[in-house]
Scaffold this motif. Structure first.
Motif, PDB file in Angstrom:
ATOM      1  N   ASP A 127       7.988   4.359   2.101  1.00 27.66           N
ATOM      2  CA  ASP A 127       7.094   5.076   3.021  1.00 27.66           C
ATOM      3  C   ASP A 127       7.173   6.584   2.798  1.00 27.66           C
ATOM      4  OD1 ASP A 127       9.630   5.403   4.030  1.00 27.66           O
ATOM      5  OD2 ASP A 127       9.132   4.893   6.100  1.00 27.66           O
ATOM      6  N   THR A 128       7.401   6.970   1.531  1.00 27.21           N
ATOM      7  CA  THR A 128       7.399   8.375   1.146  1.00 27.21           C
ATOM      8  C   THR A 128       6.303   8.607   0.107  1.00 27.21           C
ATOM      9  OG1 THR A 128       8.970   8.084  -0.686  1.00 27.21           O
ATOM     10  CG2 THR A 128       9.895   8.577   1.484  1.00 27.21           C
ATOM     11  N   ILE A 129       5.906   9.867  -0.044  1.00 24.44           N
ATOM     12  CA  ILE A 129       5.094  10.286  -1.184  1.00 24.44           C
ATOM     13  C   ILE A 129       5.694  11.567  -1.731  1.00 24.44           C
ATOM     14  CG2 ILE A 129       2.919   9.168  -0.590  1.00 24.44           C
ATOM     15  CD1 ILE A 129       1.962  11.822   0.619  1.00 24.44           C
ATOM     16  N   VAL A 130       5.609  11.737  -3.043  1.00 26.85           N
ATOM     17  CA  VAL A 130       6.190  12.886  -3.726  1.00 26.85           C
ATOM     18  C   VAL A 130       5.106  13.944  -3.922  1.00 26.85           C
ATOM     19  CG1 VAL A 130       7.274  13.673  -5.865  1.00 26.85           C
ATOM     20  CG2 VAL A 130       7.926  11.470  -4.857  1.00 26.85           C
ATOM     21  N   LEU A 131       5.377  15.163  -3.456  1.00 24.45           N
ATOM     22  CA  LEU A 131       4.388  16.243  -3.505  1.00 24.45           C
ATOM     23  C   LEU A 131       4.813  17.382  -4.427  1.00 24.45           C
ATOM     24  CD1 LEU A 131       3.471  16.385   0.294  1.00 24.45           C
ATOM     25  CD2 LEU A 131       2.278  15.159  -1.536  1.00 24.45           C
ATOM     26  N   GLY A 132       5.985  17.253  -5.037  1.00 22.88           N
ATOM     27  CA  GLY A 132       6.469  18.285  -5.954  1.00 22.88           C
ATOM     28  C   GLY A 132       7.412  17.670  -6.967  1.00 22.88           C
ATOM     29  N   SER A 133       7.706  18.390  -8.013  1.00 21.54           N
ATOM     30  CA  SER A 133       8.590  17.888  -9.051  1.00 21.54           C
ATOM     31  C   SER A 133       9.968  17.536  -8.488  1.00 21.54           C
ATOM     32  CB  SER A 133       8.754  18.934 -10.149  1.00 21.54           C
ATOM     33  OG  SER A 133       9.759  18.551 -11.065  1.00 21.54           O
ATOM     34  N   LEU A 134      10.522  16.415  -8.968  1.00 19.43           N
ATOM     35  CA  LEU A 134      11.861  15.996  -8.552  1.00 19.43           C
ATOM     36  C   LEU A 134      12.947  16.496  -9.500  1.00 19.43           C
ATOM     37  CD1 LEU A 134      11.267  12.280  -7.419  1.00 19.43           C
ATOM     38  CD2 LEU A 134      11.180  14.373  -6.046  1.00 19.43           C
TER      39      LEU A 134
ATOM     40  N   LEU B 120       0.831  -1.204   0.000  1.00 17.29           N
ATOM     41  CA  LEU B 120       0.000   0.000   0.000  1.00 17.29           C
ATOM     42  C   LEU B 120       0.869   1.258   0.000  1.00 17.29           C
ATOM     43  CD1 LEU B 120      -2.966  -0.883   2.391  1.00 17.29           C
ATOM     44  CD2 LEU B 120      -2.785  -1.152  -0.082  1.00 17.29           C
ATOM     45  N   GLY B 121       2.000   1.212   0.706  1.00 16.38           N
ATOM     46  CA  GLY B 121       2.926   2.332   0.681  1.00 16.38           C
ATOM     47  C   GLY B 121       3.493   2.543  -0.711  1.00 16.38           C
ATOM     48  N   LEU B 122       3.857   1.447  -1.372  1.00 14.71           N
ATOM     49  CA  LEU B 122       4.404   1.530  -2.720  1.00 14.71           C
ATOM     50  C   LEU B 122       3.360   2.059  -3.696  1.00 14.71           C
ATOM     51  CD1 LEU B 122       6.668   1.027  -4.750  1.00 14.71           C
ATOM     52  CD2 LEU B 122       5.942  -1.377  -4.875  1.00 14.71           C
TER      53      LEU B 122
ATOM     54  N   LEU C  85      -3.018  13.240   3.204  1.00 13.45           N
ATOM     55  CA  LEU C  85      -2.350  13.353   1.908  1.00 13.45           C
ATOM     56  C   LEU C  85      -1.985  11.984   1.365  1.00 13.45           C
ATOM     57  CD1 LEU C  85      -0.005  16.429   2.500  1.00 13.45           C
ATOM     58  CD2 LEU C  85      -1.986  16.326   0.972  1.00 13.45           C
ATOM     59  N   TRP C  86      -1.487  11.126   2.245  1.00 16.88           N
ATOM     60  CA  TRP C  86      -1.162   9.757   1.832  1.00 16.88           C
ATOM     61  C   TRP C  86      -2.420   9.016   1.413  1.00 16.88           C
ATOM     62  CZ3 TRP C  86      -2.525   4.834   3.275  1.00 16.88           C
ATOM     63  CH2 TRP C  86      -1.717   3.797   2.800  1.00 16.88           C
ATOM     64  N   LEU C  87      -3.476   9.174   2.188  1.00 18.28           N
ATOM     65  CA  LEU C  87      -4.739   8.505   1.897  1.00 18.28           C
ATOM     66  C   LEU C  87      -5.323   8.977   0.567  1.00 18.28           C
ATOM     67  CD1 LEU C  87      -6.385   6.358   3.386  1.00 18.28           C
ATOM     68  CD2 LEU C  87      -7.727   8.190   4.418  1.00 18.28           C
ATOM     69  N   ASP C  88      -5.160  10.263   0.280  1.00 18.53           N
ATOM     70  CA  ASP C  88      -5.641  10.802  -0.995  1.00 18.53           C
ATOM     71  C   ASP C  88      -4.930  10.135  -2.165  1.00 18.53           C
ATOM     72  OD1 ASP C  88      -7.344  12.490   0.349  1.00 18.53           O
ATOM     73  OD2 ASP C  88      -6.062  14.270   0.155  1.00 18.53           O
ATOM     74  N   MET C  89      -3.623   9.907  -2.020  1.00 12.06           N
ATOM     75  CA  MET C  89      -2.872   9.232  -3.085  1.00 12.06           C
ATOM     76  C   MET C  89      -3.357   7.795  -3.255  1.00 12.06           C
ATOM     77  SD  MET C  89      -0.780  11.291  -4.534  1.00 12.06           S
ATOM     78  CE  MET C  89      -0.056  12.906  -4.222  1.00 12.06           C
ATOM     79  N   LEU C  90      -3.520   7.089  -2.147  1.00 18.38           N
ATOM     80  CA  LEU C  90      -3.956   5.699  -2.223  1.00 18.38           C
ATOM     81  C   LEU C  90      -5.342   5.597  -2.849  1.00 18.38           C
ATOM     82  CD1 LEU C  90      -3.054   2.801  -1.451  1.00 18.38           C
ATOM     83  CD2 LEU C  90      -4.429   3.062   0.618  1.00 18.38           C
TER      84      LEU C  90
ATOM     85  N   GLN D 292       6.447   5.317  13.473  1.00 19.59           N
ATOM     86  CA  GLN D 292       5.405   4.311  13.538  1.00 19.59           C
ATOM     87  C   GLN D 292       4.154   4.908  14.164  1.00 19.59           C
ATOM     88  OE1 GLN D 292       5.749   1.427  12.170  1.00 19.59           O
ATOM     89  NE2 GLN D 292       7.966   1.178  11.980  1.00 19.59           N
ATOM     90  N   PRO D 293       2.966   4.428  13.799  1.00 20.00           N
ATOM     91  CA  PRO D 293       2.716   3.439  12.750  1.00 20.00           C
ATOM     92  C   PRO D 293       2.808   4.069  11.366  1.00 20.00           C
ATOM     93  CG  PRO D 293       0.638   4.181  13.644  1.00 20.00           C
ATOM     94  CD  PRO D 293       1.709   4.861  14.456  1.00 20.00           C
ATOM     95  N   LYS D 294       3.119   3.260  10.362  1.00 20.22           N
ATOM     96  CA  LYS D 294       3.095   3.733   8.995  1.00 20.22           C
ATOM     97  C   LYS D 294       1.638   3.997   8.601  1.00 20.22           C
ATOM     98  CE  LYS D 294       7.536   3.183   8.578  1.00 20.22           C
ATOM     99  NZ  LYS D 294       8.422   4.366   8.603  1.00 20.22           N
ATOM    100  N   PRO D 295       1.407   4.808   7.577  1.00 24.68           N
ATOM    101  CA  PRO D 295       0.019   5.128   7.207  1.00 24.68           C
ATOM    102  C   PRO D 295      -0.850   3.903   6.964  1.00 24.68           C
ATOM    103  CG  PRO D 295       1.531   6.586   6.064  1.00 24.68           C
ATOM    104  CD  PRO D 295       2.374   5.554   6.757  1.00 24.68           C
TER     105      PRO D 295
END
Length: 279
Positions: free
Chosen positions: A102-109, A13-15, A225-230, A213-216
């Motif tokens: 366990d990261t999410i990208v929120l801007g251009s890399l 789910l993190g991936l 924000l993580w939940l929105d991506m998932l 911990q805990p992870k999202p």
């Protein structure tokens, strides 16, 4: 642009959330070709297809090559050691960006991809907790959740070989991070915290890192924000299981993770001493 990630089935789910965040934010330019290499453990073909559906960019799957069994490790998975051998898993020769699952990208890399590394083999952000292997150490210590590799220098200096040797000789409580900081002490370009930020309320963040911990995906109240991506992925229906992740077992796990760093340091020093006596 070449992105490097690793995950096992417990972090799917993190991936998924990370891949969707890359899909949306990794680059603002249509002219930039994006390649994603994922080292996996226990992720079957059906799950890989669902993960591919999270992202418009083609994923190159690499199986974890378990040649780290002899490395000293206090506990847990050795999957993170793939960071020590970026060339082996990606064949990258110029530049490479690592992201923890366990990261999410929120801007251009793109600023990371175009970063001038000079004579530094890697760029990273400072670890918010300092050196977990030695609480008295005040020297700069970096977190390996987001890395920018200078692959030319990496190969020229045979850094993978040096890092594996270091990990074989030392018992680092933070696994790959201890080895990387030991070998590359003073030889890393410091990134602003926004590129590897555990502050989930900081809206300037480019890469949000859920270090604690805990992870999202383990929480009954995941970061929004993580939940929105998932929710934009084929795994969105599995969000419901997150709400059921409560009870005494979850409570105990969260309590343990808070005191575990205080217990780790003396245990590491003792076990390292024993291992060295045997060699």
């Amino acid at each position: 642009m070449h992105i490097f990630v690793a995950s096992d089935r417990n972090h799917i789910l993190g991936l998924a959330a990370l891949l969707k965040s890359l899909d949306i934010n990794v680059s603002k330019s249509a002219d930039i070709d994006v390649k994603i290499s994922v080292v996996s453990v226990g992720i079957d073909a059906q799950q890989k297809q669902r993960l591919q559906d999270c992202c418009k960019y083609q994923i190159e799957w690499q199986e974890f090559q378990s040649n780290y069994d002899e490395l000293l490790s206090l506990f847990g998975s050795k999957l993170s050691y793939v960071k020590l051998e970026p060339g082996k898993y990606t064949k990258a020769t110029e530049r490479l960006i690592w992201l923890d699952s366990d990261t999410i990208v929120l801007g251009s890399l793109e600023p990371l991809w175009n970063l001038d590394l000079g004579t530094m083999p890697v760029a990273a952000s400072a670890n918010v907790w300092g050196n977990p292997n030695n609480s008295q150490d005040r020297n700069p210590y970096f977190n390996t959740g987001v890395l920018v590799y200078n692959m030319k220098l990496w190969e020229q200096e045979q850094l993978s070989e040096k890092l594996l040797q270091n990990a074989d000789s030392n018992l680092w409580g933070d696994h790959d991070q201890g080895a990387l900081n030991s070998v590359l002490a003073g030889r890393w370009k410091q990134l602003d915290r926004i590129w590897n930020n555990d502050k989930t309320d900081d809206m300037s963040t480019k890469v949000m890192h859920f270090m604690s911990q805990p992870k999202p995906w383990e929480s009954s109240a995941p970061n929004q924000l993580w939940l929105d991506m998932l929710s934009l992925t084929p795994f969105k229906d599995e969000q419901k299981s997150l709400q059921n992740n409560s009870g005494w077992l979850s409570f105990f796990k969260q309590k343990y993770t808070r005191i575990e760093p205080w217990l780790r340091e003396p245990a590491i020093k003792f076990k390292s001493y024993v291992q060295k006596q045997k060699r």
